[in-house]
Design a protein around this motif. Structure first.
Motif, PDB file in Angstrom:
ATOM      1  N   ARG A 146       0.841  -1.210   0.000  1.00 48.59           N
ATOM      2  CA  ARG A 146       0.000   0.000   0.000  1.00 48.59           C
ATOM      3  C   ARG A 146       0.873   1.257   0.000  1.00 48.59           C
ATOM      4  N   LYS A 147       1.920   1.252   0.801  1.00 45.19           N
ATOM      5  CA  LYS A 147       2.840   2.391   0.867  1.00 45.19           C
ATOM      6  C   LYS A 147       3.494   2.636  -0.491  1.00 45.19           C
ATOM      7  N   GLY A 148       3.930   1.575  -1.148  1.00 44.79           N
ATOM      8  CA  GLY A 148       4.555   1.712  -2.453  1.00 44.79           C
ATOM      9  C   GLY A 148       3.586   2.169  -3.525  1.00 44.79           C
ATOM     10  N   ILE A 149       2.365   1.636  -3.502  1.00 44.28           N
ATOM     11  CA  ILE A 149       1.346   2.025  -4.483  1.00 44.28           C
ATOM     12  C   ILE A 149       1.016   3.508  -4.345  1.00 44.28           C
ATOM     13  N   CYS A 150       0.818   3.965  -3.122  1.00 42.05           N
ATOM     14  CA  CYS A 150       0.483   5.377  -2.890  1.00 42.05           C
ATOM     15  C   CYS A 150       1.634   6.307  -3.278  1.00 42.05           C
ATOM     16  N   PHE A 151       2.864   5.852  -3.139  1.00 42.70           N
ATOM     17  CA  PHE A 151       4.039   6.665  -3.450  1.00 42.70           C
ATOM     18  C   PHE A 151       4.313   6.715  -4.951  1.00 42.70           C
ATOM     19  N   SER A 152       3.889   5.719  -5.681  1.00 42.64           N
ATOM     20  CA  SER A 152       4.251   5.583  -7.097  1.00 42.64           C
ATOM     21  C   SER A 152       3.633   6.670  -7.967  1.00 42.64           C
ATOM     22  N   LYS A 153       4.255   6.888  -9.124  1.00 44.57           N
ATOM     23  CA  LYS A 153       3.820   7.931 -10.052  1.00 44.57           C
ATOM     24  C   LYS A 153       3.466   7.374 -11.431  1.00 44.57           C
ATOM     25  N   GLY A 154       3.611   6.085 -11.638  1.00 39.66           N
ATOM     26  CA  GLY A 154       3.426   5.508 -12.962  1.00 39.66           C
ATOM     27  C   GLY A 154       1.977   5.362 -13.388  1.00 39.66           C
ATOM     28  N   LYS A 155       1.778   5.163 -14.680  1.00 39.61           N
ATOM     29  CA  LYS A 155       0.449   4.885 -15.235  1.00 39.61           C
ATOM     30  C   LYS A 155       0.049   3.445 -14.931  1.00 39.61           C
ATOM     31  N   TYR A 156       1.047   2.568 -14.929  1.00 41.22           N
ATOM     32  CA  TYR A 156       0.840   1.163 -14.582  1.00 41.22           C
ATOM     33  C   TYR A 156       1.781   0.796 -13.435  1.00 41.22           C
TER      34      TYR A 156
END
Length: 257
Positions: A84-94
């Motif tokens: 969850r932490k990584g998903i929220c931090f990410s900036k990619g389209k996928y």
């Protein structure tokens, strides 16, 4: 679209949760870097490191490239927390979520999974699945195969997902959908993937699967009997008490679209 024509403006985020993975993470990063540097012009690697008892963090810091961000957890919260932490931090389209031991040949399966995701906007994710191998005691050992079998049976009995495997650590998501749904997942452990899957399906999205061959690197399972019991109890609690309330809340708030 071929690999050679991969859009330069399309950012791919790779999220890797890590706990005591010093023996695996260096080789995993080498394989990901080699593939992405050749075929994916714009990518980021987000490694979320739990408070480990080995030298996982040191290995990562000595192996990472300039496109890699390392997020450290103050203690061991759980795989779901790190995802969850990584998903929220990410900036990619996928977003590609990947276990630290890279259980799937990225060269063989990443692009076919991406093509499946591009074909239909209602497809929220593509899961790598290898249920036959995962439940084989000879291939994976008693503990890991037993856990996989238990959760397959429980999923089919109580949830009836049109997805055979929610737990294999190699999944590709549409970032916008994953971010919306994961904010509602109040689970820090191994059930994170299952609940996230449940929310996406309940929201009317589809999930595709692609059969893969698992690459096993670990000799022994890191999953303990106590963790199996704890996760099973959490699953039963989710089915009996939490699930209906969570799904009603998401539908009521129009959270699904």
């Amino acid at each position: 679209m071929s690999l050679k024509n991969f859009p330069k403006d399309e950012l791919i985020s790779v999220i890797i949760p890590c706990y005591n993975e010093a023996q695996n993470i260096e080789q995993t990063l080498k394989e990901i870097y080699k593939y992405f540097d050749e075929f994916v012009p714009n990518y980021e690697i987000i490694i979320v490191v739990e408070k480990s008892t080995d030298n996982t963090l040191e290995v990562i810091n000595s192996s990472k490239n300039q496109k890699t961000v390392v997020l450290e957890n103050a203690k061991k919260f759980g795989k779901g927390y790190s995802l969850r932490k990584g998903i929220c931090f990410s900036k990619g389209k996928y977003i590609l979520t990947c276990d630290a031991d890279l259980p799937v040949d990225i060269k063989k399966y990443f692009f076919p999974m991406l093509e499946l995701l591009r074909e239909d906007e209602m497809v929220a994710a593509v899961f790598a699945t290898a249920l036959a191998i995962k439940t084989c005691r000879k291939e994976r050992g008693f503990v890991r195969s037993f856990v996989s079998l238990i959760f397959f049976v429980l999923r089919q009995l109580f949830l009836q997902f049109p997805v055979s495997d929610t737990q294999l650590g190699f999944k590709l998501f549409r970032a916008d959908i994953a971010k919306k749904c994961c904010q509602r997942v109040n689970e820090d452990g191994f059930l994170f993937d299952l609940i996230l899957t449940d929310l996406m399906l309940n929201a009317g999205y589809q999930i595709e699967e692609i059969n893969v061959k698992v690459v096993e690197r670990k000799i022994k399972s890191s999953v303990s009997i106590s963790e199996i019991i704890k996760t099973t109890c959490k699953f039963c609690k989710y089915i009996l008490f939490t699930r209906s309330k969570l799904l009603k809340e998401c539908t009521k708030k129009g959270y699904d679209k």
